[in-house]
Design a protein around this motif. Structure first.
Motif, PDB file in Angstrom:
ATOM      1  N   GLY A 240       0.796  -1.227   0.000  1.00 50.42           N
ATOM      2  CA  GLY A 240       0.000   0.000   0.000  1.00 50.42           C
ATOM      3  C   GLY A 240       0.828   1.275   0.000  1.00 50.42           C
ATOM      4  N   PHE A 241       0.144   2.373  -0.233  1.00 48.80           N
ATOM      5  CA  PHE A 241       0.740   3.714  -0.183  1.00 48.80           C
ATOM      6  C   PHE A 241       1.885   3.886  -1.193  1.00 48.80           C
ATOM      7  N   ALA A 242       1.540   3.565  -2.445  1.00 45.76           N
ATOM      8  CA  ALA A 242       2.367   3.897  -3.620  1.00 45.76           C
ATOM      9  C   ALA A 242       3.582   2.998  -3.823  1.00 45.76           C
ATOM     10  N   PRO A 317       2.866   7.637  -6.485  1.00 44.00           N
ATOM     11  CA  PRO A 317       2.810   6.472  -7.390  1.00 44.00           C
ATOM     12  C   PRO A 317       3.672   6.669  -8.646  1.00 44.00           C
ATOM     13  N   THR A 318       3.644   7.893  -9.205  1.00 46.69           N
ATOM     14  CA  THR A 318       4.442   8.162 -10.407  1.00 46.69           C
ATOM     15  C   THR A 318       5.931   8.073 -10.089  1.00 46.69           C
ATOM     16  N   VAL A 319       6.311   8.624  -8.945  1.00 49.58           N
ATOM     17  CA  VAL A 319       7.722   8.590  -8.547  1.00 49.58           C
ATOM     18  C   VAL A 319       8.180   7.141  -8.358  1.00 49.58           C
ATOM     19  N   PRO A 383      13.590   0.491  -1.384  1.00 43.91           N
ATOM     20  CA  PRO A 383      14.171   1.780  -0.962  1.00 43.91           C
ATOM     21  C   PRO A 383      13.080   2.826  -0.772  1.00 43.91           C
ATOM     22  N   PRO A 384      13.414   3.945  -0.141  1.00 43.89           N
ATOM     23  CA  PRO A 384      12.394   4.989  -0.029  1.00 43.89           C
ATOM     24  C   PRO A 384      11.974   5.464  -1.427  1.00 43.89           C
ATOM     25  N   LEU A 385      10.740   5.931  -1.526  1.00 45.98           N
ATOM     26  CA  LEU A 385      10.258   6.426  -2.830  1.00 45.98           C
ATOM     27  C   LEU A 385      11.048   7.681  -3.216  1.00 45.98           C
TER      28      LEU A 385
END
Ligand SMILES: Cc1ncc(COP(=O)(O)O)c(C=O)c1O
Length: 404
Positions: A240-242, A317-319, A383-385
């Motif tokens: 969840g969350f992108a 989401p795009t990132v 990894p982090p977004l």
């Protein structure tokens, strides 16, 4: 773990508190987790520093939790502000932060639902099982989930987890859980009888090795559940969350689940989870049916509200899609990697079969890269977004060095 097994870089020998770790008889922790190899003290974005001041790149994010990076200043400020304003009032009363956060969660999920806040993924699943049982009614209580799945460590969440070896030491498991082959529609259909209240699936089996559910499978499962009046519950705790390049993993298949479980990245490290269900499903719950002292505390929901707003502002989401494609392409340039799978920034690199992923992960850690061996031969990357191209390149350099 004995002294010899503690890696030389692990702990400062002068610090007694640190030396208590590592499975020694005077260790203060129950031995449910493997012996830690590093003690981290501080983080910033994608970076972590251990107690000896050594720097690491965090490509695991506490298993898909700190998606905005460590010590995000806006999340930190939101937590500090809330801590100075109101922490907790119990569920006899409302608080504006939890209310706004529930509305945000519902909006992200497409609207038309209601939210129950909890503190972890396992709790979100537990609440979901009770909802499914109440919705199904007496005699219709079975939850069907997939082999290879992971749904948490509490007894019912463990029973839903499709890994029999994890059940064995705690038998007997609670009644009412059945497992089918993942991504196999015939196996699912064969398991559906009038006792089944719900089907529970991950859209990418994270702990199971980062195995995506196929779009066709998810669409077919949705159709069968609708035809038979069975709830479709999607465990988005890890996806969840992108994380996968859409707000929620099920959106890759364009389906609408009846129930969704959330946690992990929701508070960027603040413990919070949620059960979401369509209103007509959620409405079977009555006061007293479920609860938790810490459900929807102002502190946890303030962190979640800030996290979600930041993710909306950055078009997370795009990132995740862009950075996921970049990391995938670069992982594929490594000779020892025979396959890269996953979605968005939840990826696994399958290594050549002679390579032991757990050993490789330890070597990577020594070189300053945090990942985990998710199966015997696959490394997991989350990894982090917010990860940068320079950080991806640095991680790939470390991987190339370790994998030869
Ligand atoms: C898909 C999924 N569901 C549930 C859980 C359990 O979450 P928690 O550890 O917060 O209880 C996890 C944890 O890894 C998970 O990946």
């Amino acid at each position: 773990m004995n002294d010899k097994q503690i890696p030389s870089h692990a702990f400062s020998s002068s610090d007694t508190a640190i030396n208590l770790l590592g499975g020694r008889p005077d260790c203060p922790f129950m031995p449910v987790f493997g012996a830690p190899q590093v003690m981290f003290e501080r983080g910033q974005g994608t970076q972590l520093w251990d107690v000896n001041g050594k720097r690491y790149l965090d490509f695991l994010c506490g298993i898909a939790v700190t998606s905005l990076g460590h010590a995000h200043p806006v999340v930190a400020a939101a937590i500090a502000h809330q801590a100075n304003t109101l922490l907790h009032v119990s569920n006899f009363f409302a608080n504006p932060v939890a209310t706004q956060t529930a509305i945000m969660v519902d909006k992200l999920l497409g609207g038309g639902g209601q939210v129950f806040f909890c503190n972890s993924g396992a709790e979100a699943n537990e609440a979901g099982f009770k909802l499914a049982r109440k919705f199904g009614g007496r005699g219709r209580h079975v939850v069907v989930s997939a082999l290879g799945s992971f749904h948490g460590r509490t007894l019912a969440a463990l029973a839903a987890t499709g890994q029999p070896a994890k059940h064995e030491p705690f038998a007997p498991m609670p009644e009412g859980f059945r497992h089918v082959v993942f991504n196999d529609l015939d196996s699912l259909v064969a398991a559906l009888d009038p006792t089944v209240a719900a089907v529970l699936l991950e859209t990418v089996q994270g702990e199971g090795g980062v195995i995506p559910a196929s779009v066709e499978y998810l669409q077919a499962v949705r159709k069968i559940c609708t035809e038979r009046g069975i709830l479709l519950m999607i465990d988005e705790v890890q996806t969840g969350f992108a994380r996968t390049g859409k707000w929620f993993g099920f959106q890759h298949a364009g389906i609408d689940p009846d129930v969704v479980m959330l946690a992990k990245a929701m508070g960027n490290g603040m413990p919070i989870g949620a059960l979401w269900a369509k209103k007509e499903v959620a409405s079977v719950f009555e006061p007293g049916d479920h609860g938790s002292t810490f459900s929807g505390t102002a502190l946890a929901t303030a962190a979640a509200r800030a996290t979600m707003q930041l993710m909306i502002d950055m078009d997370a989401p795009t990132v995740a899609t862009r950075r996921g494609a970049e990391l995938t392409a670069k992982l594929r340039t490594i000779d020892a990697v025979i396959e890269v799978r996953g979605r968005g920034l939840l990826l696994a690199a399958e290594l050549r079969p002679e390579l032991d992923a757990k050993k490789v992960a330890t070597q990577l850690l020594e070189q300053g890269l945090v990942v985990n061996g998710v199966t015997s031969h696959a490394l997991r990357f989350a990894p982090p977004l917010t990860v940068s191209t320079a950080e991806i390149d640095e991680a790939i350099e470390i991987l190339k060095k370790v994998l030869g």
